[in-house]
Design a protein around this motif. Structure first.
Motif, short mmCIF file in Angstrom:
data_model
loop_
_atom_site.label_atom_id
_atom_site.label_comp_id
_atom_site.label_asym_id
_atom_site.label_seq_id
_atom_site.Cartn_x
_atom_site.Cartn_y
_atom_site.Cartn_z
N SER A 35 0.84 -1.21 0.00
CA SER A 35 0.00 0.00 0.00
C SER A 35 0.87 1.25 0.00
O SER A 35 0.62 2.20 -0.75
CB SER A 35 -0.93 0.01 1.21
OG SER A 35 -1.85 -1.04 1.14
N LYS A 36 1.89 1.27 0.84
CA LYS A 36 2.81 2.41 0.89
C LYS A 36 3.50 2.59 -0.45
O LYS A 36 3.59 3.71 -0.98
CB LYS A 36 3.84 2.20 2.01
CG LYS A 36 4.87 3.31 2.08
CD LYS A 36 5.91 3.04 3.16
CE LYS A 36 7.00 4.11 3.14
NZ LYS A 36 8.05 3.83 4.12
N TYR A 37 3.97 1.50 -1.01
CA TYR A 37 4.64 1.53 -2.31
C TYR A 37 3.74 2.14 -3.38
O TYR A 37 4.16 3.00 -4.16
CB TYR A 37 5.08 0.12 -2.70
CG TYR A 37 5.46 -0.04 -4.14
CD1 TYR A 37 6.70 0.40 -4.61
CD2 TYR A 37 4.59 -0.64 -5.05
CE1 TYR A 37 7.05 0.26 -5.93
CE2 TYR A 37 4.94 -0.78 -6.37
CZ TYR A 37 6.16 -0.33 -6.82
OH TYR A 37 6.51 -0.46 -8.13
N VAL A 38 2.49 1.71 -3.43
CA VAL A 38 1.55 2.18 -4.44
C VAL A 38 1.32 3.69 -4.29
O VAL A 38 1.37 4.44 -5.27
CB VAL A 38 0.22 1.39 -4.37
CG1 VAL A 38 -0.87 2.08 -5.17
CG2 VAL A 38 0.43 -0.03 -4.87
N VAL A 39 1.08 4.14 -3.08
CA VAL A 39 0.81 5.56 -2.84
C VAL A 39 2.02 6.41 -3.26
O VAL A 39 1.87 7.42 -3.95
CB VAL A 39 0.42 5.81 -1.37
CG1 VAL A 39 0.41 7.29 -1.05
CG2 VAL A 39 -0.93 5.18 -1.07
N LEU A 40 3.21 6.01 -2.85
CA LEU A 40 4.41 6.78 -3.19
C LEU A 40 4.71 6.75 -4.69
O LEU A 40 5.09 7.76 -5.29
CB LEU A 40 5.62 6.25 -2.42
CG LEU A 40 5.59 6.44 -0.91
CD1 LEU A 40 6.77 5.74 -0.26
CD2 LEU A 40 5.55 7.91 -0.54
N ASN A 49 -1.06 5.22 -13.71
CA ASN A 49 -1.91 4.68 -12.65
C ASN A 49 -1.23 3.46 -12.04
O ASN A 49 -0.51 2.74 -12.71
CB ASN A 49 -3.28 4.28 -13.21
CG ASN A 49 -4.25 3.89 -12.12
OD1 ASN A 49 -4.30 4.53 -11.08
ND2 ASN A 49 -5.01 2.84 -12.35
N ILE A 50 -1.47 3.26 -10.74
CA ILE A 50 -1.03 2.03 -10.06
C ILE A 50 -2.16 1.61 -9.14
O ILE A 50 -2.70 2.43 -8.39
CB ILE A 50 0.26 2.24 -9.25
CG1 ILE A 50 1.41 2.68 -10.15
CG2 ILE A 50 0.64 0.94 -8.53
CD1 ILE A 50 2.72 2.90 -9.43
#
Length: 112
Positions: A35-40, A49-50
């Motif tokens: 989740s952190k990876y996607v947001v960053l 988009n991710i």
């Protein structure tokens, strides 16, 4: 082809992650890491988009779908600090290496 789509390249990456045994908390920790990876990563140059998806049939399995404007943007992202941090954070959480695939976007215009 509509004028807005001329010259548009689209590079798609899928990554499938399987957490260790779901009963030891690895799945929840893995979901937090991803989740952190996607947001960053959504703020990276060339990111269209991710998305992060969780399997409804395989507990602890997650799919990351990334869309990049160009192959160069995707390659630059894979060398980024956020990608490296995510990979290190997954150590000890995975049942096996993630399955990573690279796709080229095909639109309905390409099929006509």
């Amino acid at each position: 082809m509509p004028s807005g789509d001329q010259g548009l390249e689209l590079t798609i990456v899928t990554m499938v992650f399987d957490a260790r045994a779901a009963d030891d908390g690895a799945a929840d920790h893995l979901m937090a890491v991803l989740s952190k990876y996607v947001v960053l990563s959504r703020n990276h140059q060339g990111c269209r988009n991710i998305d992060l998806c969780g399997s409804v049939t395989e507990p602890g399995r997650y799919l990351v779908i990334e869309k990049w404007e160009t192959p160069a943007a995707q390659r630059a992202h894979f060398d980024s600090d956020d990608m490296v941090e995510m990979a290190h954070s997954c150590e000890g959480l995975l049942a096996s290496r993630p399955d990573i695939e690279l796709f080229e976007g095909i639109s309905a215009h390409d099929l006509a």
